[in-house]
Design an enzyme around this catalytic site. Structure first.
Site, PDB file in Angstrom:
ATOM      1  N   HIS B 124      40.895  43.505  44.522  1.00  0.00           N
ATOM      2  CA  HIS B 124      41.146  44.345  43.353  1.00  0.00           C
ATOM      3  C   HIS B 124      39.823  45.059  43.044  1.00  0.00           C
ATOM      4  O   HIS B 124      38.757  44.548  43.376  1.00  0.00           O
ATOM      5  CB  HIS B 124      41.528  43.399  42.212  1.00  0.00           C
ATOM      6  CG  HIS B 124      41.977  44.051  40.946  1.00  0.00           C
ATOM      7  ND1 HIS B 124      41.093  44.536  40.019  1.00  0.00           N
ATOM      8  CD2 HIS B 124      43.217  44.269  40.442  1.00  0.00           C
ATOM      9  CE1 HIS B 124      41.770  45.021  38.991  1.00  0.00           C
ATOM     10  NE2 HIS B 124      43.061  44.881  39.220  1.00  0.00           N
ATOM     11  N   LYS B 227      47.315  36.998  32.072  1.00  0.00           N
ATOM     12  CA  LYS B 227      48.296  36.926  33.160  1.00  0.00           C
ATOM     13  C   LYS B 227      48.985  35.568  33.201  1.00  0.00           C
ATOM     14  O   LYS B 227      49.827  35.313  34.046  1.00  0.00           O
ATOM     15  CB  LYS B 227      47.604  37.182  34.504  1.00  0.00           C
ATOM     16  CG  LYS B 227      47.099  38.623  34.672  1.00  0.00           C
ATOM     17  CD  LYS B 227      46.580  38.823  36.078  1.00  0.00           C
ATOM     18  CE  LYS B 227      45.624  39.979  36.210  1.00  0.00           C
ATOM     19  NZ  LYS B 227      46.245  41.296  36.074  1.00  0.00           N
TER      20      LYS B 227
END
Lengths: 136, 410
Positions: B124, B227
């Protein structure tokens, strides 16, 4: 406006067969910008004559159907016009060309091409685009 | 464990799931970007504001004492979730901040021109950009472990690159695009064989699978609270004590000091040395409540549920005409994400169309532009799952995809 109305024939046609796609080799004007939130990139290259008439205009890049179609239509519209006319081009005119309604999120897609051509024109004319945020 | 996992009961714990979007029931398939929140987590934050809110540490009044107690209890709770020592468990804003902290405080001081930082091709942006910023300033080099066509890291190449003794190795446990579950323990062991310190980006793994940091033996590990049913703005950096103790602080300010004079300063003990300024107290409390909720469901049950949903979704999705799915073909080595493209439809258009049906998915480059480029793509659509995802939702999504195909005359 539902999705079926939004992605009408003309939009899909410009998306799949973009007009004036590519790069003007002997361009005297170019600008590239991207939308960081979605990664769409558009580069516009143009060739103008001494009085500023756009003789050639092409765009390249990648993006969604809305950004590609609106830029494709924009290049068709601008070919043969004076670069100065870009200054007065309004976002409403882009939406009229597309003839669809857009949510604020998708409005950015539709206006990326306009922003790029405005930046190119203003740079060329040595002026500063005052309301840059209107297109982002 | 032993308790039955009932997704319909789980769904009742999430107030947002009962709302409608564009007149349709909400189908939330974007949990890899951020998960929805259970009422117990929302209430924990709410109660803290209503009953015990005050600044933590140093305060001698009752509320400050309660707030400190709650904050430090939250740390213990979250630490035990990954089997870490609370002293090695640092509250940060998110995984991104954790990685930046390690880059600046651990790697930067010893980094010289020509030194190598090793990453993988499936990182990422949060695990690329901090290293690029660091490398640029120091004249260091970044190398990447490549992945193959099925989305698996080339472990032979990883070993060859580790043999060259990079200064640091940072890799993602579960890819947020390909979904690949990397063999984290194997990679950590391999790195240690060549005495390379290693960070694991566990953003997409801690919410879904049992992580035992002692067993994994990573030197650093980061994850974000939002998350895993927690609030945004809170995350964890785990670091081995022996490293954390030697590292200079990342940010300077209040709470991270022991004594300050006009000339000098001494640092606070772990973990507070790395928590400058008033922290996200309510975030920590919320994350601890989220961890409680997850533990109550049972992490093994969650893992099993998600495997089932992912298997189902892969099966259904692969039957859609014109679909191209990226990453591992089976759910066995795949986390709770599936990235794909449908014909020549741009992922933003696809996302717009399914949004009309109340379905939330993500599109674009997923903050992993180098990976998307390696796949030769402009973008991809991505669906992701969590504890509240049902097979029925997958069916609704597939129906909406078929509608999208029609609109685009595929």
């Amino acid at each position: 406006m539902n999705a079926a109305e939004m992605y009408q024939e003309i939009i899909l046609d410009h998306y799949r067969n973009p007009r004036n796609f590519g790069i003007v080799k002997n361009a005297n004007l170019s600008f590239r910008d991207s939308n960081p939130s979605c990664g769409d990139i558009i580069e516009i290259t143009l060739l103008t004559d001494r009085v500023g008439i756009i003789k050639e205009i092409k765009f390249s890049g990648k993006g969604c159907a809305i950004s590609q179609a609106s830029t494709s239509m924009l290049t068709e519209y601008l070919k043969g016009k004076n670069i100065k006319e870009v200054k007065t081009l309004k976002k409403e005119e882009i939406l009229e060309m597309l003839s669809i309604e857009l949510s604020p999120i998708r409005l950015k897609c539709a206006l990326l091409g306009l922003k790029v051509i405005k930046m190119a024109a203003y740079n060329h004319l040595g002026e500063k685009l005052e309301n840059e945020n209107d297109y982002t | 464990m032993g308790k039955e996992f009932d997704v319909e009961r789980v769904r009742k714990d999430f107030p947002i799931l009962s709302r409608k979007v564009n007149g349709k029931r909400l189908v939330y398939l974007d949990s890899a970007a951020s998960s929805e929140k259970p009422a117990s987590m929302i209430n924990a934050v709410n109660e803290f504001y209503k009953r015990s809110y005050a600044n933590i540490h140093r305060g001698l009044h009752t509320l400050s004492g309660e707030a400190t107690e709650l904050y430090e209890h939250a740390r213990k709770n979250i630490a035990s979730f990954i089997n870490a020592d609370p002293k090695e468990t640092i509250f940060v804003r998110n995984a991104t901040e954790g990685i930046n902290l390690v880059a600046r405080s651990f790697v930067a001081p010893g980094l010289k021109k020509g030194d190598v930082v090793l990453l993988t091709e499936m990182e990422h942006h949060s695990n690329i950009v901090p290293w690029q910023m660091l490398a640029k300033g120091k004249g260091a080099v970044i190398k990447y472990v490549p992945f193959n066509d099925e989305g698996f890291l080339d472990l032979k190449k990883a070993e060859a690159l580790l043999k060259e003794k990079p200064k640091f190795f940072s890799f993602v446990h579960v890819s947020n695009v390909l979904g690949t579950i990397n063999p984290a323990k194997e990679l950590v062991t391999l790195a240690h064989k060549y005495h390379v310190p290693v960070l694991v980006d566990a953003c997409q793994s801690v919410p879904h699978m049992k992580i035992d940091i002692k067993d994994l033996d990573a030197d650093f590990l980061v994850f974000s609270g939002h998350k895993m049913l927690g609030p945004s703005g809170i995350g964890i950096l785990y670091g081995k004590r022996k490293f954390l103790e030697k590292m200079p602080p990342f940010l300077g300010g209040g709470d991270m000091i022991k004594e300050v004079s006009f000339k000098e300063v001494s640092w606070n003990d772990l973990p507070w040395k790395f928590e400058a300024g008033t922290p996200n107290i309510e975030g920590a409390i919320g994350l601890a409540a989220a961890v409680d909720y997850l533990q109550n469901l049972g992490i093994e049950n969650i893992e099993k549920h998600i495997k089932e949903i992912t298997t189902y979704a892969l099966k259904k999705l692969s039957k859609v005409k014109g679909i191209k799915i990226y990453g591992p073909k089976t759910a066995e080595k795949r986390g709770a994400v599936i990235a794909f493209n449908l014909g020549d439809i741009h992922s933003h258009d696809l996302t717009s169309v399914v949004d009309e049906d109340g379905i939330a998915i993500r599109s674009g480059h997923h903050c992993a532009q180098p990976l998307i480029e390696k796949l030769g793509l402009a973008s991809a659509a991505r669906m992701s799952f969590y504890v509240y995802t049902t097979k029925e939702e997958i069916d609704l999504f597939i129906q909406s995809l078929e509608k999208t195909r029609k609109i685009f005359k595929l």
